[in-house]
Design a protein around this motif. Structure first.
Motif, short mmCIF file in Angstrom:
data_model
loop_
_atom_site.label_atom_id
_atom_site.label_comp_id
_atom_site.label_asym_id
_atom_site.label_seq_id
_atom_site.Cartn_x
_atom_site.Cartn_y
_atom_site.Cartn_z
N GLN A 126 67.47 24.22 76.53
CA GLN A 126 67.61 24.09 75.08
C GLN A 126 66.48 23.29 74.44
O GLN A 126 66.12 23.51 73.27
N GLN A 127 65.90 22.35 75.19
CA GLN A 127 64.95 21.43 74.59
C GLN A 127 63.50 21.93 74.60
O GLN A 127 62.58 21.21 74.21
N VAL A 128 63.29 23.18 75.02
CA VAL A 128 61.94 23.75 75.10
C VAL A 128 61.92 25.10 74.38
O VAL A 128 62.79 25.93 74.61
N PRO A 129 60.94 25.35 73.50
CA PRO A 129 60.86 26.67 72.88
C PRO A 129 60.39 27.73 73.86
O PRO A 129 59.58 27.45 74.76
N GLY A 130 60.90 28.93 73.71
CA GLY A 130 60.49 30.04 74.57
C GLY A 130 60.22 31.27 73.73
O GLY A 130 60.64 31.36 72.57
N CYS A 131 59.50 32.23 74.30
CA CYS A 131 59.24 33.47 73.57
C CYS A 131 59.13 34.63 74.54
O CYS A 131 58.93 34.45 75.75
N ILE A 132 59.28 35.83 73.99
CA ILE A 132 59.26 37.04 74.80
C ILE A 132 58.71 38.17 73.94
O ILE A 132 58.84 38.16 72.71
N THR A 133 58.08 39.13 74.58
CA THR A 133 57.57 40.28 73.83
C THR A 133 58.62 41.38 73.76
O THR A 133 58.61 42.19 72.85
N ALA A 174 71.60 37.28 75.11
CA ALA A 174 70.96 35.98 75.38
C ALA A 174 69.92 35.66 74.32
O ALA A 174 69.80 34.52 73.86
N LEU A 175 69.18 36.68 73.91
CA LEU A 175 68.14 36.51 72.90
C LEU A 175 68.74 36.03 71.58
O LEU A 175 68.20 35.14 70.92
N LYS A 176 69.86 36.60 71.20
CA LYS A 176 70.52 36.23 69.93
C LYS A 176 71.21 34.87 70.01
O LYS A 176 71.27 34.14 69.02
N GLN A 177 71.70 34.52 71.20
CA GLN A 177 72.45 33.27 71.35
C GLN A 177 71.53 32.05 71.46
O GLN A 177 71.91 30.94 71.10
N LYS A 178 70.33 32.26 71.97
CA LYS A 178 69.40 31.15 72.15
C LYS A 178 68.60 30.91 70.87
O LYS A 178 67.73 31.70 70.51
N GLU A 179 68.88 29.83 70.19
CA GLU A 179 68.21 29.54 68.93
C GLU A 179 66.76 29.10 69.12
O GLU A 179 66.00 29.05 68.15
N ASN A 180 66.40 28.78 70.36
CA ASN A 180 65.03 28.32 70.62
C ASN A 180 64.18 29.40 71.30
O ASN A 180 63.14 29.10 71.88
N ILE A 181 64.63 30.66 71.24
CA ILE A 181 63.84 31.77 71.79
C ILE A 181 63.35 32.62 70.63
O ILE A 181 64.11 33.02 69.75
N TYR A 182 62.05 32.93 70.65
CA TYR A 182 61.40 33.69 69.58
C TYR A 182 60.81 34.97 70.17
O TYR A 182 60.60 35.08 71.38
N VAL A 183 60.54 35.93 69.31
CA VAL A 183 59.98 37.21 69.76
C VAL A 183 58.57 37.37 69.23
O VAL A 183 58.30 37.15 68.04
N LEU A 184 57.65 37.73 70.13
CA LEU A 184 56.30 38.11 69.74
C LEU A 184 56.30 39.63 69.59
O LEU A 184 56.37 40.36 70.58
N GLN A 185 56.25 40.09 68.37
CA GLN A 185 56.38 41.52 68.08
C GLN A 185 55.05 42.24 68.27
O GLN A 185 54.08 41.97 67.58
N HIS A 186 55.01 43.17 69.22
CA HIS A 186 53.80 43.95 69.44
C HIS A 186 53.91 45.37 68.91
O HIS A 186 52.96 46.14 68.96
N SER A 187 55.12 45.75 68.42
CA SER A 187 55.28 47.10 67.89
C SER A 187 56.43 47.14 66.89
O SER A 187 57.38 46.37 66.98
N GLU A 188 56.32 48.08 65.95
CA GLU A 188 57.39 48.29 64.97
C GLU A 188 58.64 48.83 65.65
O GLU A 188 59.76 48.51 65.25
N LEU A 189 58.46 49.65 66.68
CA LEU A 189 59.59 50.21 67.43
C LEU A 189 60.42 49.09 68.04
O LEU A 189 61.65 49.09 67.98
N GLN A 190 59.73 48.12 68.61
CA GLN A 190 60.39 46.96 69.21
C GLN A 190 61.14 46.15 68.15
O GLN A 190 62.31 45.79 68.32
#
Length: 426
Positions: A126-133, A174-190
């Motif tokens: 929880q104490q560290v920001p994370g991201c995913i594509t 998991a993505l929606k529940q984790k408030e410290n996870i962000y998305v790097l958007q590489h496509s409109e489809l995604q």
């Protein structure tokens, strides 16, 4: 090194160990791997790379195992675990791996963790920001646009399709529940897919895909390919390559259209590459679609390592046409690379093939045999594969430099957003 407003952060990349390359001259098995390696490259070149966590499932273990190692320019922590373990044990192990890298790092800056896939998202501290594509293909989105039956073919069988759909649903949860996870958007489809599934659009940061003009110094190509691409003056050469030969790539559609063009009397050669050398059943199935009397005009071979692929594109620049026939691509790296190098490229006119957004309408076709046949005949008659108009247009939209700038800026915004929200909570 790119110029950007320097916010203090250091990046940690989490990658499935089986996808980490033993050599840099390789063809990524999945697009997410290629993308992750470009993230590492960008962080490293901009002095923001703290290290790498390589994870691997090990069913023989009762408890997670965290170990330190070093792989040429990569401070590495390995994490062995399995999903039968209690959640808190995996959470503790992942947190330990992250902070072992932080402690070893010389940057003395807050970490941001980049995940190749959503496998470990629910264990993220929880104490560290994370991201995913968050790469696809997304099973339920594929079913929505095609059918459940076709998804069983695309994902090999019903069991695998259903299993992947279940994992993707868990990952989105998991993505929606984790408030410290962000998305790097590489496509409109995604972006469309995850926002329709309830992810907060404010936690999405757009980046330019990491695709650039490869620097090919030496031509490396096997004789079999060199001989095949040595076309006669009036012959047209078509190329289509991928890491895998599967339902997504739709190579059989290209073969069907090519056979018709040849039967109409237009001189043509077709090179198709995909799947590892020892996995030939799909290539054999493609070859069986070709009438015996036309087989000399086709070369169906295993997927090409990166140096050969780029050598092929360089040799065929202004001489050949790359044909992408994919049914579903959350990006589509290879057709964009081919076009940037100067191999004239045509692509489906489909919102399900993200790369099509970078091409003009005259370079697109619908999934109708007559349409692809007509556009290929027009290219042949007008010699549209000669010239650099297409590559210049695409290079204005996409490049490694644009990726680098957008990635660093997005990570900076993530760090700032996370820090400000942390202050509000406290």
């Amino acid at each position: 090194m790119t110029e950007y407003n320097k916010s203090v952060f250091q990046g940690i990349v989490v990658l499935n160990e089986k996808y980490f390359p033993s050599t840099w001259n390789f063809t990524a098995k999945v697009g997410a791997t290629s993308f992750s390696l470009q993230v590492i490259k960008c962080l490293y070149e901009n002095s923001r790379y703290a290290g790498l966590i390589l994870y691997k499932r090990d069913e023989s273990l009762a408890y997670p195992v965290v170990e330190e190692k070093y792989i040429e320019n990569h401070p590495v922590i390995t994490l062995r675990f399995n999903f039968k373990m209690e959640t808190h044990l995996i959470e503790t192990a992942l947190e330990s791996a992250i902070f072992k890298i932080v402690i070893r790092s010389s940057y003395f800056a807050p970490p941001i963790v980049y995940y190749q896939t959503d496998t470990l998202l629910k264990y993220h501290p929880q104490q560290v920001p994370g991201c995913i594509t968050h790469h696809g293909p997304f099973v339920d989105d594929f079913i929505k646009n095609y059918s459940a039956t076709e998804s069983y073919i695309a994902f090999e069988n019903k069991e695998k399709a259903c299993h992947l759909a279940k994992l993707q649903k868990e990952g989105l949860t998991a993505l929606k529940q984790k408030e410290n996870i962000y998305v790097l958007q590489h496509s409109e489809l995604q972006k469309t897919y995850i926002t329709k599934n309830g992810f907060d659009q404010r936690n999405i940061f757009r980046i330019i895909p990491p695709i650039s003009l490869p620097n090919v110094k030496d031509i490396t190509l096997r004789d079999e390919i060199l001989q095949f691409i040595a076309t006669k003056k009036d012959e047209m050469l078509l190329i289509s390559t991928a890491a895998r030969v599967d339902y997504f790539k739709n190579f059989d559609f290209l073969i069907k259209v090519s056979v018709k063009i040849l039967e109409d009397g237009m001189p043509l050669k077709v090179l198709i590459a995909g799947d590892p050398k020892d996995k030939e059943e799909n290539r054999i199935a493609l070859t069986n679609l070709i009438p015996d009397y036309l087989k000399e005009y086709f070369l169906v071979i295993e997927t090409l390592p990166q140096n050969e692929l780029y050598s092929l594109f360089k040799l065929c620049r202004n001489q050949a046409t790359f044909v992408c026939t994919s049914r579903y691509e959350t990006l589509g790296i290879t057709p964009l690379e081919a076009a940037l190098i100067g191999v004239y490229t045509v692509i489906p006119n489909s919102k399900l093939v993200e790369a099509s957004r970078y091409f003009s309408e005259e370079d697109k076709f619908y999934y109708v045999s007559d349409q692809l046949e007509d556009i290929l005949k027009r290219i042949y008659e007008e010699k549209r594969y000669i010239g650099n108009h297409q590559s210049l247009n695409i290079s204005e939209l996409i490049s490694y430099k644009y990726f680098e700038k957008s990635l660093l800026k997005s990570l900076q915004k993530i760090e700032q957003k996370f820090s400000s929200e942390l202050v509000l909570v406290n």
